[in-house]
Design a protein around this motif. Structure first.
Motif, short mmCIF file in Angstrom:
data_model
loop_
_atom_site.label_atom_id
_atom_site.label_comp_id
_atom_site.label_asym_id
_atom_site.label_seq_id
_atom_site.Cartn_x
_atom_site.Cartn_y
_atom_site.Cartn_z
N UNK A 93 0.82 -1.22 0.00
CA UNK A 93 0.00 0.00 0.00
C UNK A 93 0.85 1.28 0.00
N UNK A 94 2.00 1.24 0.68
CA UNK A 94 2.90 2.40 0.69
C UNK A 94 3.38 2.67 -0.73
N UNK A 95 3.82 1.62 -1.41
CA UNK A 95 4.31 1.76 -2.78
C UNK A 95 3.23 2.27 -3.72
N UNK A 110 2.58 5.94 -2.96
CA UNK A 110 3.70 6.75 -3.44
C UNK A 110 3.63 6.93 -4.95
N UNK A 111 3.22 5.90 -5.67
CA UNK A 111 3.06 6.00 -7.13
C UNK A 111 1.92 6.97 -7.47
N UNK A 112 0.85 6.93 -6.71
CA UNK A 112 -0.26 7.88 -6.94
C UNK A 112 0.24 9.32 -6.76
N UNK A 113 0.98 9.57 -5.70
CA UNK A 113 1.52 10.91 -5.46
C UNK A 113 2.46 11.31 -6.61
N UNK A 148 0.16 4.84 6.34
CA UNK A 148 0.55 3.60 5.66
C UNK A 148 1.98 3.19 6.03
N UNK A 149 2.87 4.18 6.16
CA UNK A 149 4.26 3.87 6.51
C UNK A 149 4.36 3.38 7.95
N UNK A 150 3.57 3.96 8.86
CA UNK A 150 3.63 3.47 10.25
C UNK A 150 3.09 2.05 10.31
N UNK A 179 10.44 9.02 7.00
CA UNK A 179 10.35 8.52 5.62
C UNK A 179 9.34 9.31 4.79
N UNK A 180 8.26 9.73 5.42
CA UNK A 180 7.25 10.51 4.71
C UNK A 180 7.80 11.88 4.31
N UNK A 181 8.49 12.54 5.20
CA UNK A 181 9.08 13.84 4.87
C UNK A 181 10.18 13.69 3.82
N UNK A 182 10.95 12.63 3.92
CA UNK A 182 11.97 12.36 2.91
C UNK A 182 11.33 12.16 1.54
N UNK A 183 10.23 11.43 1.49
CA UNK A 183 9.53 11.25 0.21
C UNK A 183 8.96 12.57 -0.29
N UNK A 184 8.45 13.39 0.62
CA UNK A 184 7.92 14.70 0.24
C UNK A 184 9.01 15.55 -0.41
N UNK A 185 10.19 15.55 0.19
CA UNK A 185 11.31 16.31 -0.37
C UNK A 185 11.71 15.77 -1.74
N UNK A 186 11.75 14.46 -1.88
CA UNK A 186 12.11 13.88 -3.18
C UNK A 186 11.05 14.19 -4.23
#
Length: 115
Positions: A7-9, A12-15, A50-52, A64-71
């Motif tokens: 679900x995380x993956x 992340x693809x949707x975002x 989802x990540x928790x 991890x969520x903030x890291x993904x937001x930055x990326x």
């Protein structure tokens, strides 16, 4: 283990897909801005929850969520009509905190009623 990360993956693809669209302007003026920032809050609140679920750690989920937001904001630097913004990363971080806070609150209520 892998089933917890699926679900995380997917999310992340949707975002990533939404970030690849050159312009999401609806033409609603100020409401457009409010709705887009509300979407940021919501999509990153969901990602954090989802990540928790996948990691079992609120701290790792937030990081991890903030890291993904930055990326994702870096990704937008390469999309015509979009730009990366540190303000959006901050909004995403607030969304993650809201999602994690709601999850923690729900868990605390559930735990107290099960006692």
């Amino acid at each position: 283990m892998a089933s917890r990360w699926l679900p995380v993956l997917v999310w992340a693809v949707v975002i990533f897909a939404f970030s690849s669209i050159p312009s999401l302007n609806s033409g609603l003026g100020t409401w457009d801005y409010v709705l887009r920032k509300g979407a940021h809050l919501t999509e990153y609140a969901i990602l954090a929850v989802l990540v928790v679920r996948a990691t079992g750690s609120f701290r790792w989920a937030f990081a991890l969520t903030v890291l993904y937001a930055a990326s994702d904001e870096v990704h937008q630097l390469f999309v015509r009509g979009r730009h990366g913004s540190p303000v959006d990363v901050a909004i995403d971080a607030v969304g993650a905190l809201i999602g994690l806070g709601l999850l923690r609150s729900t868990m605390a209520k559930r735990w107290s009623t099960e006692r």
